[in-house]
Design a protein around this motif. Sequence first.
Motif, mmCIF file in Angstrom:
data_model
loop_
_atom_site.group_PDB
_atom_site.id
_atom_site.type_symbol
_atom_site.label_atom_id
_atom_site.label_comp_id
_atom_site.label_asym_id
_atom_site.label_seq_id
_atom_site.Cartn_x
_atom_site.Cartn_y
_atom_site.Cartn_z
ATOM 1 N N ARG A 163 0.858 3.804 1.585
ATOM 2 C CA ARG A 163 1.073 4.345 2.964
ATOM 3 C C ARG A 163 1.707 3.555 3.844
ATOM 4 O O ARG A 163 2.130 3.897 5.198
ATOM 5 N N ASP A 164 2.167 2.385 3.404
ATOM 6 C CA ASP A 164 3.039 1.524 4.079
ATOM 7 C C ASP A 164 4.548 2.167 3.772
ATOM 8 O O ASP A 164 5.212 1.740 2.830
ATOM 9 N N LYS A 181 0.969 -1.250 0.140
ATOM 10 C CA LYS A 181 0.194 0.033 -0.040
ATOM 11 C C LYS A 181 1.114 1.239 0.001
ATOM 12 O O LYS A 181 2.011 1.034 0.576
#
Length: 155
Positions: free
Chosen positions: A75-76, A73
């Motif tokens: 946002r990781d 993802k």
Amino acid sequence: MANSGNPTPAATEQYSSGLRFRDDVTADEPAVSLDAFLEQEEADSVRIEAGEDVTVLFPHLSRVRLIEIDFPKFRDGRGFSTARMLREAGYTGEIKATGDVLVDLIFFMRRCGFDSFAPDKPFDPADAETALTRWQNVYVPAADDRMPIWKLRHG
């Protein structure tokens, strides 16, 4: 070489297949999982998934040609730390970002040690060029060889 110190590919076709900032031959073997790599002495390409302990790879870095770091993802951000840890451990081979890689983060990924990108969705060439050349100066040392602006100013 762009003003930012980040070389940028000139040909559009380089963007459609991903970005690579290396002069050596591309690894021709597919990357295997970390567990499989540790079990196979002939493997030279490994894929690191988010959350895996990359330090177990350190004793084997001399035989690794390619390390793919997956971003499941956008946002990781653990992959940023993984790349930096590998560079600080002395790894000089290819580190490729794969998965949900956003074009506006590739400048920072280069600073952490990534030197190739294979995003799920191809980058637009103009967007990649903009992202890589947006900042001429940097403020903190990183895994790349860029000199922080404070050091340029004060020696």
